[in-house]
Design a protein around this motif. Sequence first.
Motif, PDB file in Angstrom:
ATOM      1  N   CYS A  91      -4.841  29.260   9.876  1.00 24.01           N
ATOM      2  CA  CYS A  91      -4.048  28.167   9.312  1.00 24.01           C
ATOM      3  C   CYS A  91      -4.803  27.280   8.325  1.00 24.01           C
ATOM      4  O   CYS A  91      -4.284  27.001   7.246  1.00 24.01           O
ATOM      5  N   PRO A  92      -6.000  26.808   8.622  1.00 25.78           N
ATOM      6  CA  PRO A  92      -6.679  25.926   7.667  1.00 25.78           C
ATOM      7  C   PRO A  92      -7.046  26.610   6.352  1.00 25.78           C
ATOM      8  O   PRO A  92      -7.250  25.944   5.352  1.00 25.78           O
ATOM      9  N   ARG A  93      -7.090  27.942   6.327  1.00 23.24           N
ATOM     10  CA  ARG A  93      -7.464  28.636   5.104  1.00 23.24           C
ATOM     11  C   ARG A  93      -6.277  28.855   4.172  1.00 23.24           C
ATOM     12  O   ARG A  93      -6.453  29.288   3.050  1.00 23.24           O
ATOM     13  N   LEU A  94      -5.064  28.598   4.632  1.00 21.36           N
ATOM     14  CA  LEU A  94      -3.885  28.793   3.797  1.00 21.36           C
ATOM     15  C   LEU A  94      -3.628  27.523   2.999  1.00 21.36           C
ATOM     16  O   LEU A  94      -3.472  26.451   3.565  1.00 21.36           O
ATOM     17  N   GLU A  95      -3.604  27.646   1.684  1.00 20.14           N
ATOM     18  CA  GLU A  95      -3.448  26.457   0.846  1.00 20.14           C
ATOM     19  C   GLU A  95      -2.250  26.511  -0.076  1.00 20.14           C
ATOM     20  O   GLU A  95      -1.770  25.487  -0.513  1.00 20.14           O
ATOM     21  N   THR A  96      -1.751  27.690  -0.385  1.00 23.72           N
ATOM     22  CA  THR A  96      -0.631  27.789  -1.313  1.00 23.72           C
ATOM     23  C   THR A  96       0.586  28.352  -0.613  1.00 23.72           C
ATOM     24  O   THR A  96       0.498  28.969   0.453  1.00 23.72           O
ATOM     25  N   ARG A  97       1.715  28.153  -1.238  1.00 19.60           N
ATOM     26  CA  ARG A  97       2.984  28.647  -0.702  1.00 19.60           C
ATOM     27  C   ARG A  97       2.953  30.169  -0.592  1.00 19.60           C
ATOM     28  O   ARG A  97       3.442  30.744   0.371  1.00 19.60           O
ATOM     29  N   ALA A  98       2.361  30.830  -1.554  1.00 19.19           N
ATOM     30  CA  ALA A  98       2.289  32.302  -1.540  1.00 19.19           C
ATOM     31  C   ALA A  98       1.450  32.796  -0.363  1.00 19.19           C
ATOM     32  O   ALA A  98       1.775  33.809   0.262  1.00 19.19           O
ATOM     33  N   GLU A  99       0.372  32.079  -0.026  1.00 19.16           N
ATOM     34  CA  GLU A  99      -0.452  32.477   1.117  1.00 19.16           C
ATOM     35  C   GLU A  99       0.303  32.310   2.432  1.00 19.16           C
ATOM     36  O   GLU A  99       0.192  33.148   3.332  1.00 19.16           O
ATOM     37  N   PHE A 100       1.067  31.220   2.537  1.00 15.66           N
ATOM     38  CA  PHE A 100       1.868  31.027   3.741  1.00 15.66           C
ATOM     39  C   PHE A 100       2.914  32.123   3.885  1.00 15.66           C
ATOM     40  O   PHE A 100       3.119  32.664   4.966  1.00 15.66           O
ATOM     41  N   LEU A 101       3.581  32.436   2.786  1.00 15.44           N
ATOM     42  CA  LEU A 101       4.608  33.469   2.821  1.00 15.44           C
ATOM     43  C   LEU A 101       4.004  34.831   3.132  1.00 15.44           C
ATOM     44  O   LEU A 101       4.573  35.604   3.907  1.00 15.44           O
ATOM     45  N   ALA A 102       2.838  35.115   2.574  1.00  9.47           N
ATOM     46  CA  ALA A 102       2.164  36.384   2.866  1.00  9.47           C
ATOM     47  C   ALA A 102       1.771  36.462   4.343  1.00  9.47           C
ATOM     48  O   ALA A 102       1.914  37.510   4.977  1.00  9.47           O
ATOM     49  N   ALA A 103       1.288  35.355   4.909  1.00  8.70           N
ATOM     50  CA  ALA A 103       0.925  35.339   6.338  1.00  8.70           C
ATOM     51  C   ALA A 103       2.160  35.528   7.205  1.00  8.70           C
ATOM     52  O   ALA A 103       2.125  36.239   8.211  1.00  8.70           O
ATOM     53  N   ALA A 104       3.264  34.887   6.832  1.00  9.57           N
ATOM     54  CA  ALA A 104       4.498  35.035   7.612  1.00  9.57           C
ATOM     55  C   ALA A 104       5.038  36.459   7.506  1.00  9.57           C
ATOM     56  O   ALA A 104       5.464  37.046   8.500  1.00  9.57           O
ATOM     57  N   ASN A 105       5.001  37.033   6.296  1.00 12.57           N
ATOM     58  CA  ASN A 105       5.487  38.402   6.118  1.00 12.57           C
ATOM     59  C   ASN A 105       4.583  39.420   6.803  1.00 12.57           C
ATOM     60  O   ASN A 105       5.033  40.500   7.168  1.00 12.57           O
ATOM     61  N   SER A 163       5.070  30.906  11.783  1.00 14.22           N
ATOM     62  CA  SER A 163       4.129  31.284  10.736  1.00 14.22           C
ATOM     63  C   SER A 163       4.337  30.421   9.496  1.00 14.22           C
ATOM     64  O   SER A 163       3.385  30.067   8.814  1.00 14.22           O
ATOM     65  N   LEU A 164       5.564  30.080   9.207  1.00 14.79           N
ATOM     66  CA  LEU A 164       5.842  29.249   8.041  1.00 14.79           C
ATOM     67  C   LEU A 164       5.494  27.781   8.279  1.00 14.79           C
ATOM     68  O   LEU A 164       5.224  27.047   7.345  1.00 14.79           O
ATOM     69  N   MET A 165       5.534  27.352   9.541  1.00 14.05           N
ATOM     70  CA  MET A 165       5.236  25.955   9.844  1.00 14.05           C
ATOM     71  C   MET A 165       3.738  25.693   9.910  1.00 14.05           C
ATOM     72  O   MET A 165       3.315  24.559   9.936  1.00 14.05           O
ATOM     73  N   CYS A 166       2.946  26.705   9.971  1.00 19.01           N
ATOM     74  CA  CYS A 166       1.515  26.556  10.179  1.00 19.01           C
ATOM     75  C   CYS A 166       0.852  26.045   8.909  1.00 19.01           C
ATOM     76  O   CYS A 166       0.250  26.794   8.168  1.00 19.01           O
ATOM     77  N   ASP A 167       0.978  24.770   8.639  1.00 15.12           N
ATOM     78  CA  ASP A 167       0.338  24.213   7.453  1.00 15.12           C
ATOM     79  C   ASP A 167      -0.874  23.403   7.879  1.00 15.12           C
ATOM     80  O   ASP A 167      -0.762  22.375   8.505  1.00 15.12           O
ATOM     81  N   GLN A 223       1.028  19.971   4.344  1.00 12.88           N
ATOM     82  CA  GLN A 223       1.793  20.077   3.107  1.00 12.88           C
ATOM     83  C   GLN A 223       3.147  20.715   3.386  1.00 12.88           C
ATOM     84  O   GLN A 223       3.223  21.757   4.028  1.00 12.88           O
ATOM     85  N   PRO A 224       4.237  20.088   2.947  1.00 15.50           N
ATOM     86  CA  PRO A 224       5.572  20.616   3.221  1.00 15.50           C
ATOM     87  C   PRO A 224       5.934  21.737   2.238  1.00 15.50           C
ATOM     88  O   PRO A 224       6.618  21.513   1.250  1.00 15.50           O
ATOM     89  N   PHE A 225       5.452  22.954   2.498  1.00 22.17           N
ATOM     90  CA  PHE A 225       5.742  24.076   1.605  1.00 22.17           C
ATOM     91  C   PHE A 225       7.164  24.594   1.754  1.00 22.17           C
ATOM     92  O   PHE A 225       7.753  25.068   0.811  1.00 22.17           O
ATOM     93  N   PHE A 226       7.692  24.518   2.954  1.00 24.06           N
ATOM     94  CA  PHE A 226       8.972  25.143   3.222  1.00 24.06           C
ATOM     95  C   PHE A 226       9.936  24.114   3.776  1.00 24.06           C
ATOM     96  O   PHE A 226       9.571  22.996   4.114  1.00 24.06           O
ATOM     97  N   SER A 227      11.169  24.526   3.893  1.00 25.11           N
ATOM     98  CA  SER A 227      12.229  23.653   4.367  1.00 25.11           C
ATOM     99  C   SER A 227      11.918  23.158   5.777  1.00 25.11           C
ATOM    100  O   SER A 227      11.388  23.897   6.608  1.00 25.11           O
ATOM    101  N   PRO A 228      12.271  21.887   6.076  1.00 22.31           N
ATOM    102  CA  PRO A 228      12.053  21.379   7.439  1.00 22.31           C
ATOM    103  C   PRO A 228      12.909  22.080   8.487  1.00 22.31           C
ATOM    104  O   PRO A 228      12.706  21.900   9.678  1.00 22.31           O
ATOM    105  N   VAL A 229      13.862  22.897   8.039  1.00 22.58           N
ATOM    106  CA  VAL A 229      14.691  23.652   8.994  1.00 22.58           C
ATOM    107  C   VAL A 229      13.817  24.564   9.842  1.00 22.58           C
ATOM    108  O   VAL A 229      14.094  24.779  11.024  1.00 22.58           O
ATOM    109  N   TRP A 230      12.714  25.082   9.270  1.00 23.85           N
ATOM    110  CA  TRP A 230      11.835  25.967  10.030  1.00 23.85           C
ATOM    111  C   TRP A 230      11.173  25.232  11.188  1.00 23.85           C
ATOM    112  O   TRP A 230      10.703  25.851  12.132  1.00 23.85           O
ATOM    113  N   GLN A 231      11.115  23.912  11.134  1.00 20.56           N
ATOM    114  CA  GLN A 231      10.546  23.151  12.242  1.00 20.56           C
ATOM    115  C   GLN A 231      11.415  23.257  13.485  1.00 20.56           C
ATOM    116  O   GLN A 231      10.928  23.094  14.601  1.00 20.56           O
ATOM    117  N   TRP A 232      12.689  23.528  13.298  1.00 16.95           N
ATOM    118  CA  TRP A 232      13.587  23.699  14.448  1.00 16.95           C
ATOM    119  C   TRP A 232      13.250  24.950  15.251  1.00 16.95           C
ATOM    120  O   TRP A 232      13.662  25.075  16.399  1.00 16.95           O
TER     121      TRP A 232
END
Length: 174
Positions: free
Chosen positions: A40-54, A112-116, A120-129
């Motif tokens: 988690c701490p190594r992910l800094e961009t939206r693309a990295e978060f999406l790649a980790a989630a995928n 995976s998407l919430m792990c910021d 940083q709010p990269f994705f919609s807060p809906v994923w927090q649900w």
Amino acid sequence: MTRLAARALLAVVFWPSLFFFWFLGPFVFLLLSTTSSEVCPRLETRAEFLAAANATLPMLAVQGLVYAVPILCLVLWERLLPEPARARHIATCVKLFAVTIVVGALWAYGSSLMCDGYGQPFFSPVWQWTSYLPVINIAINIPLYVLTFSLGRAYSTREDVPAGDATLPDQIVP
């Protein structure tokens, strides 16, 4: 292969898979998840978060296949010994299992998407649900576990020996 031998073979697959995959499996998959504290701490961009989630999607597919083994055993048992009452219960197991797979996949993907690591709010807060989905999953899994266990017990016991006629070894007369 006789029906009794096929039932015994299914029991040999069903019981270990039920206990090891369903009861110990979640702990193993949690350890293998990509949202560990090191990632988690190594992910800094939206693309990295999406790649980790995928990257969790193949693991979720394997997890679904592994968890399906006891359900497949129940379906095969039903094919060997068709009973309408048990068929309805097996259909209920399959439906509950499908719901738990979907809820579990949503939770794993959403977490995976919430792990910021930096807030940083990269994705919609809906994923927090999705953090509430494990509670829903437990509420669905309890009846699924009970129903699967009772069906497995019913299918893996021998029906050719009535319970009242069973003799103990010391009661056998030569």
